[in-house]
Enzyme design. Structure first.
Site, mmCIF file in Angstrom:
data_model
loop_
_atom_site.group_PDB
_atom_site.id
_atom_site.type_symbol
_atom_site.label_atom_id
_atom_site.label_comp_id
_atom_site.label_asym_id
_atom_site.label_seq_id
_atom_site.Cartn_x
_atom_site.Cartn_y
_atom_site.Cartn_z
ATOM 1 N N GLY A 269 0.775 -1.232 0.000
ATOM 2 C CA GLY A 269 0.000 0.000 0.000
ATOM 3 C C GLY A 269 0.805 1.280 0.000
ATOM 4 N N ASN B 34 1.506 3.242 -2.508
ATOM 5 C CA ASN B 34 0.811 4.263 -3.304
ATOM 6 C C ASN B 34 -0.430 4.781 -2.573
ATOM 7 O OD1 ASN B 34 2.087 4.918 -5.901
ATOM 8 N ND2 ASN B 34 1.964 2.729 -6.279
ATOM 9 N N ASN C 91 -5.815 3.240 -12.901
ATOM 10 C CA ASN C 91 -4.788 2.304 -12.440
ATOM 11 C C ASN C 91 -3.405 2.896 -12.686
ATOM 12 O OD1 ASN C 91 -3.769 -0.232 -11.446
ATOM 13 N ND2 ASN C 91 -3.260 -0.786 -13.550
ATOM 14 N N HIS D 187 0.635 1.626 -13.331
ATOM 15 C CA HIS D 187 1.394 0.426 -13.730
ATOM 16 C C HIS D 187 2.873 0.778 -13.863
ATOM 17 C CE1 HIS D 187 2.083 -3.520 -15.451
ATOM 18 N NE2 HIS D 187 2.857 -2.934 -16.343
#
Length: 201
Positions: free
Chosen positions: A11, A13, A106, A108
């Site tokens: 976690g 981010n 999202n 990536h």
């Protein structure tokens, strides 16, 4: 804007987004953390930040549809406007996508479309490419295939190890994600104001 963050692991981010909100750099509120792994460290982060967290697994449900229906119920109950994936390691299904089309983001750790999937940093490193980076994109039914919102490149040097490259990628992620989210929120607010002006004319 009220966010839900989905995460499956440590976690970091999630932490970066929460700290950006605390510093006034991101005009949002995390209304909910959802985690699909009951032992994930992100749940401890949420507790320390006093952010509501819910955790359950697809294994707790007869089907993926019912799993996502329960997530959807939580999102609606908490009046969530934007879903932010931050290391959520599951493919989003049609149940959630139908309700949150263009409202699910999202991050990536590669320059998509190169190196999609769960090992983006390692795959780029082992491929021996000269550069990689971070991509923020809208979520669609594929694996890291949604429309790209932002990217930032980083060079892979001969001195880099997988560990140093991973650290560099995470540093970019923690800065870039809150910045891009704020831009999206600002744009949405401006559109709402424009729409209101048009309706008055």
């Amino acid at each position: 804007m009220k966010l839900a963050v989905f995460a499956s692991g440590s976690g970091s981010n999630f932490q970066a987004i929460a700290e950006a909100i605390q510093k006034g750099q991101l005009e949002a509120e995390i209304g909910l953390l959802f985690c699909d792994k009951k032992t994930a460290y992100v749940l401890q982060r949420a507790a320390a930040l006093q952010i509501p967290a819910v955790t359950f697994s697809p294994k707790d449900f007869p089907s993926k549809v019912q799993y996502e229906q329960e997530i959807l119920r939580l999102l609606e109950e908490n009046e969530i406007e934007l879903v932010v994936l931050a290391g959520y390691m599951r493919i989003i299904g049609a149940t959630l996508l139908a309700r949150f089309a263009n409202r699910m983001i999202n991050i990536h750790p590669s320059l998509l479309p190169a190196f999609p999937g769960i090992h983006g940093i390692q795959d780029a490193f082992e491929a021996g490419v000269a550069e990689t980076g971070v991509t923020i994109h809208y979520v669609d039914a594929g694996v890291d295939t949604g429309p790209i919102i932002a990217q930032e490149k980083i060079n892979i040097t001969t001195e880099d190890t997988l560990a140093t490259l991973t650290e560099k990628i995470h540093t970019i992620e923690h800065r870039l994600y809150p910045t891009v989210l704020q831009k999206l929120i600002t744009t949405q607010k401006e559109r709402a104001i424009d729409d209101e002006k048009k309706s008055l004319n």
